[in-house]
Motif scaffolding. Structure first.
Motif, mmCIF file in Angstrom:
data_model
loop_
_atom_site.group_PDB
_atom_site.id
_atom_site.type_symbol
_atom_site.label_atom_id
_atom_site.label_comp_id
_atom_site.label_asym_id
_atom_site.label_seq_id
_atom_site.Cartn_x
_atom_site.Cartn_y
_atom_site.Cartn_z
ATOM 1 N N GLY A 65 0.950 -1.430 0.085
ATOM 2 C CA GLY A 65 -0.056 -0.471 0.401
ATOM 3 C C GLY A 65 0.793 1.530 0.033
ATOM 4 O O GLY A 65 0.440 1.776 -0.617
ATOM 5 N N ARG A 66 1.860 1.099 0.564
ATOM 6 C CA ARG A 66 2.600 2.281 1.250
ATOM 7 C C ARG A 66 3.513 2.930 -0.149
ATOM 8 O O ARG A 66 3.749 3.890 -0.700
ATOM 9 C CB ARG A 66 4.056 2.318 2.117
ATOM 10 C CG ARG A 66 3.341 2.795 3.062
ATOM 11 C CD ARG A 66 4.177 2.644 4.926
ATOM 12 N NE ARG A 66 5.125 1.409 4.380
ATOM 13 C CZ ARG A 66 4.561 0.593 4.893
ATOM 14 N NH1 ARG A 66 3.787 0.870 5.705
ATOM 15 N NH2 ARG A 66 5.654 -0.024 5.344
ATOM 16 N N LEU A 98 1.664 6.340 -7.027
ATOM 17 C CA LEU A 98 0.836 7.158 -7.409
ATOM 18 C C LEU A 98 0.820 8.042 -7.562
ATOM 19 O O LEU A 98 0.519 9.296 -8.070
ATOM 20 C CB LEU A 98 -0.181 7.235 -6.842
ATOM 21 C CG LEU A 98 -1.103 5.258 -7.221
ATOM 22 C CD1 LEU A 98 -2.425 4.478 -6.743
ATOM 23 C CD2 LEU A 98 -1.246 5.136 -8.809
ATOM 24 N N ASP A 99 1.674 9.043 -6.403
ATOM 25 C CA ASP A 99 1.980 10.380 -5.798
ATOM 26 C C ASP A 99 2.944 10.767 -6.832
ATOM 27 O O ASP A 99 2.611 11.845 -7.909
ATOM 28 C CB ASP A 99 2.439 10.403 -4.576
ATOM 29 C CG ASP A 99 0.872 10.247 -3.270
ATOM 30 O OD1 ASP A 99 0.488 10.843 -3.891
ATOM 31 O OD2 ASP A 99 0.929 10.269 -2.263
ATOM 32 N N VAL A 151 2.162 1.596 -3.678
ATOM 33 C CA VAL A 151 1.641 1.849 -5.018
ATOM 34 C C VAL A 151 0.915 3.413 -4.505
ATOM 35 O O VAL A 151 1.292 4.182 -5.856
ATOM 36 C CB VAL A 151 0.370 1.266 -4.632
ATOM 37 C CG1 VAL A 151 -0.673 1.413 -5.321
ATOM 38 C CG2 VAL A 151 0.461 -0.371 -4.922
ATOM 39 N N ARG A 152 1.263 4.272 -2.959
ATOM 40 C CA ARG A 152 0.854 4.903 -3.194
ATOM 41 C C ARG A 152 2.250 5.883 -3.508
ATOM 42 O O ARG A 152 1.229 7.251 -3.437
ATOM 43 C CB ARG A 152 0.808 5.473 -1.411
ATOM 44 C CG ARG A 152 -0.807 4.838 -0.705
ATOM 45 C CD ARG A 152 -0.824 5.548 0.164
ATOM 46 N NE ARG A 152 -2.643 4.610 0.940
ATOM 47 C CZ ARG A 152 -1.974 2.830 1.076
ATOM 48 N NH1 ARG A 152 -1.776 3.132 1.803
ATOM 49 N NH2 ARG A 152 -3.411 2.839 1.873
ATOM 50 N N SER A 189 -9.318 -0.070 -1.810
ATOM 51 C CA SER A 189 -8.380 0.670 -0.479
ATOM 52 C C SER A 189 -7.804 1.960 -1.210
ATOM 53 O O SER A 189 -7.711 3.011 -0.425
ATOM 54 C CB SER A 189 -7.631 0.084 0.171
ATOM 55 O OG SER A 189 -6.101 -0.143 -0.448
ATOM 56 N N LEU A 190 -7.656 1.748 -2.810
ATOM 57 C CA LEU A 190 -6.391 3.035 -2.311
ATOM 58 C C LEU A 190 -6.987 3.489 -4.083
ATOM 59 O O LEU A 190 -6.738 4.318 -4.121
ATOM 60 C CB LEU A 190 -4.948 2.662 -4.222
ATOM 61 C CG LEU A 190 -4.127 2.017 -2.953
ATOM 62 C CD1 LEU A 190 -3.342 0.984 -4.295
ATOM 63 C CD2 LEU A 190 -3.338 2.682 -2.235
ATOM 64 N N GLY A 191 -8.737 3.424 -3.892
ATOM 65 C CA GLY A 191 -9.665 4.114 -4.879
ATOM 66 C C GLY A 191 -9.869 3.822 -6.088
ATOM 67 O O GLY A 191 -10.585 4.374 -7.216
ATOM 68 N N LEU A 194 -6.320 -4.014 -2.209
ATOM 69 C CA LEU A 194 -5.533 -3.050 -2.399
ATOM 70 C C LEU A 194 -5.861 -1.839 -3.551
ATOM 71 O O LEU A 194 -5.945 -0.490 -3.311
ATOM 72 C CB LEU A 194 -4.300 -3.146 -2.418
ATOM 73 C CG LEU A 194 -3.157 -2.051 -2.676
ATOM 74 C CD1 LEU A 194 -2.873 -1.664 -1.513
ATOM 75 C CD2 LEU A 194 -1.599 -2.757 -3.257
ATOM 76 N N CYS A 195 -6.158 -2.267 -4.731
ATOM 77 C CA CYS A 195 -7.143 -1.802 -5.768
ATOM 78 C C CYS A 195 -8.222 -0.896 -5.123
ATOM 79 O O CYS A 195 -8.160 0.084 -5.206
ATOM 80 C CB CYS A 195 -7.018 -2.062 -6.622
ATOM 81 S SG CYS A 195 -6.443 -2.994 -7.683
ATOM 82 N N LEU A 211 -8.057 4.039 -11.929
ATOM 83 C CA LEU A 211 -7.934 4.842 -10.718
ATOM 84 C C LEU A 211 -7.586 6.215 -11.484
ATOM 85 O O LEU A 211 -6.181 6.233 -12.693
ATOM 86 C CB LEU A 211 -6.907 5.323 -9.816
ATOM 87 C CG LEU A 211 -6.527 6.108 -9.556
ATOM 88 C CD1 LEU A 211 -7.825 6.453 -8.459
ATOM 89 C CD2 LEU A 211 -5.852 5.904 -8.046
#
Length: 78
Positions: free
Chosen positions: A13-14, A20-21, A16-17, A49-51, A46-47, A74
């Motif tokens: 999660g960290r 994406l950032d 991929v965030r 939860s990341l929106g 994960l997908c 996304l």
């Protein structure tokens, strides 16, 4: 992929965030698509939860085989 000994700690999660950032900052990377296997609960979660929005299931060809995947998208500009 996260090695088994590191799974369940939020590493994916960290990571991929962060990606994406960076894609948002760089621009030109929208939309982003993901195609985890239908049975890969962790990646699909994960997908979610990341929106990412679930567009449905599909068959995805890869290296001469066909995989059953979920199609997530996304919009980084939204």
């Amino acid at each position: 992929m996260v090695l088994p000994e590191h799974q369940g700690r939020g590493v994916a999660g960290r990571a991929v965030r962060m990606l994406l950032d960076e894609a948002r900052r760089a621009g030109g990377w929208s939309p982003v698509h993901a195609f985890p296997g239908v049975d890969n609960a962790a990646s699909n979660g994960l997908c979610r939860s990341l929106g990412f929005a679930l567009l449905g299931k599909r068959e995805t060809p890869f290296r001469g085989q066909v995989f059953r995947t979920r199609h997530w998208v996304l919009d980084l500009l939204a």
